[in-house]
Design a protein around this motif. Structure first.
Motif, short mmCIF file in Angstrom:
data_model
loop_
_atom_site.label_atom_id
_atom_site.label_comp_id
_atom_site.label_asym_id
_atom_site.label_seq_id
_atom_site.Cartn_x
_atom_site.Cartn_y
_atom_site.Cartn_z
N UNK A 65 27.17 68.81 23.78
CA UNK A 65 26.19 69.55 24.58
C UNK A 65 25.25 68.58 25.29
N UNK A 66 25.01 67.42 24.69
CA UNK A 66 24.12 66.44 25.30
C UNK A 66 24.88 65.35 26.06
N UNK A 67 26.15 65.59 26.34
CA UNK A 67 26.92 64.65 27.16
C UNK A 67 27.38 63.41 26.41
N UNK A 68 27.30 63.45 25.07
CA UNK A 68 27.75 62.31 24.28
C UNK A 68 29.18 62.61 23.83
N UNK A 69 30.15 62.03 24.56
CA UNK A 69 31.53 62.44 24.35
C UNK A 69 32.43 61.35 23.80
N UNK A 70 31.94 60.13 23.76
CA UNK A 70 32.78 59.03 23.29
C UNK A 70 31.95 58.05 22.48
N UNK A 71 32.63 57.12 21.84
CA UNK A 71 31.94 56.08 21.08
C UNK A 71 30.98 55.32 22.00
N UNK A 72 31.42 55.11 23.23
CA UNK A 72 30.60 54.39 24.20
C UNK A 72 29.28 55.12 24.46
N UNK A 73 29.35 56.44 24.56
CA UNK A 73 28.13 57.22 24.79
C UNK A 73 27.16 57.11 23.61
N UNK A 74 27.73 57.02 22.40
CA UNK A 74 26.87 56.88 21.22
C UNK A 74 26.16 55.53 21.25
N UNK A 75 26.89 54.50 21.69
CA UNK A 75 26.28 53.17 21.79
C UNK A 75 25.14 53.20 22.82
N UNK A 76 25.35 53.95 23.91
CA UNK A 76 24.29 54.09 24.92
C UNK A 76 23.04 54.68 24.28
N UNK A 77 23.23 55.68 23.40
CA UNK A 77 22.09 56.31 22.71
C UNK A 77 21.36 55.31 21.81
N UNK A 78 22.11 54.40 21.20
CA UNK A 78 21.48 53.40 20.33
C UNK A 78 20.65 52.43 21.17
N UNK A 79 21.21 52.04 22.32
CA UNK A 79 20.54 51.07 23.19
C UNK A 79 19.39 51.70 23.95
N UNK A 80 19.49 53.01 24.18
CA UNK A 80 18.52 53.70 25.01
C UNK A 80 18.29 55.12 24.48
N UNK A 81 17.61 55.23 23.34
CA UNK A 81 17.55 56.53 22.65
C UNK A 81 16.55 57.49 23.26
N UNK A 82 16.64 58.74 22.83
CA UNK A 82 15.68 59.76 23.25
C UNK A 82 14.42 59.65 22.42
N UNK A 83 13.44 60.55 22.69
CA UNK A 83 12.15 60.50 22.00
C UNK A 83 12.29 60.63 20.48
N UNK A 84 11.59 59.76 19.74
CA UNK A 84 11.56 59.85 18.28
C UNK A 84 12.57 58.97 17.59
N UNK A 85 13.50 58.40 18.36
CA UNK A 85 14.52 57.56 17.73
C UNK A 85 14.22 56.08 17.98
N UNK A 86 14.49 55.27 16.94
CA UNK A 86 14.32 53.83 17.05
C UNK A 86 15.30 53.28 18.08
N UNK A 87 14.87 52.29 18.86
CA UNK A 87 15.80 51.65 19.79
C UNK A 87 16.47 50.48 19.08
N UNK A 88 17.79 50.43 19.19
CA UNK A 88 18.54 49.33 18.58
C UNK A 88 19.17 48.49 19.68
N UNK A 89 18.65 47.28 19.91
CA UNK A 89 19.25 46.42 20.94
C UNK A 89 20.34 45.54 20.31
N UNK A 90 20.96 44.70 21.14
CA UNK A 90 22.07 43.87 20.67
C UNK A 90 21.64 42.93 19.56
N UNK A 91 20.35 42.63 19.48
CA UNK A 91 19.88 41.72 18.44
C UNK A 91 19.85 42.40 17.08
N UNK A 92 19.46 43.66 17.05
CA UNK A 92 19.40 44.34 15.76
C UNK A 92 20.78 44.87 15.35
N UNK A 93 21.56 45.37 16.31
CA UNK A 93 22.92 45.83 16.01
C UNK A 93 23.85 45.29 17.10
#
Ligand code: HEC
Length: 110
Positions: A65-93
């Motif tokens: 429903x939120x357009x997250x359809x592949x593993x790649x999209x999930x990684x995008x969420x980690x790198x650039x999350x929505x409100x309330x979520x910690x941001x995980x850059x390449x250094x942390x993950x």
């Protein structure tokens, strides 16, 4: 007698190299997506839920429903999350870890 000694030596050598071979495979960084997920994400997403925003769990339905359809999209969420979520850059993950986590999420939560 000499012969059996040589054979023993050969068997030992083969055995030893086989064992170190296995150790190398174990050491060869295989990332466990489940472990990584539990380490970084499960605080807020236990069992694929969402303790901060219950409307945004990691179920297939909510992700799609939120357009997250592949593993790649999930990684995008980690790198650039929505409100309330910690941001995980390449250094942390790293990308490799992020990919393992994403694949785990795709398979673990329906
Ligand atoms: C501090 C709490 C927190 C942590 C830690 C966290 N998240 Fe989130 N996550 C959230 C919140 C809050 C949202 C909803 C954000 C929004 O409104 O878009 C969310 C949303 C998501 C979404 C989109 C869900 C949807 O239905 O749209 C994905 C994918 C996601 N997180 C993956 C992860 C992964 C992977 C990790 C670990 C690497 C992680 N999150 C760690 C709080 C967290």
């Amino acid at each position: 007698m000499g012969k059996s000694l040589i054979i023993t030596a050969i068997l030992l050598a083969v055995g030893l190299s086989a064992t170190t071979g296995i150790c190398d495979i174990r050491k060869g960084e295989k990332v466990d997506g489940k472990k990584e997920f539990e380490k970084y994400c499960a605080v807020c997403h236990p069992n694929g839920g969402n303790t901060i925003n219950a409307q945004k769990p990691l179920t297939k339905k909510s992700l799609t429903a939120d357009g997250v359809k592949s593993a790649k999209d999930i990684i995008v969420k980690m790198r650039n999350p929505g409100p309330g979520m910690t941001r995980f850059d390449e250094k942390s993950i790293s990308d490799k870890e992020a990919n393992a986590i994403a694949k785990y999420i795709m398979n673990a939560f329906k």
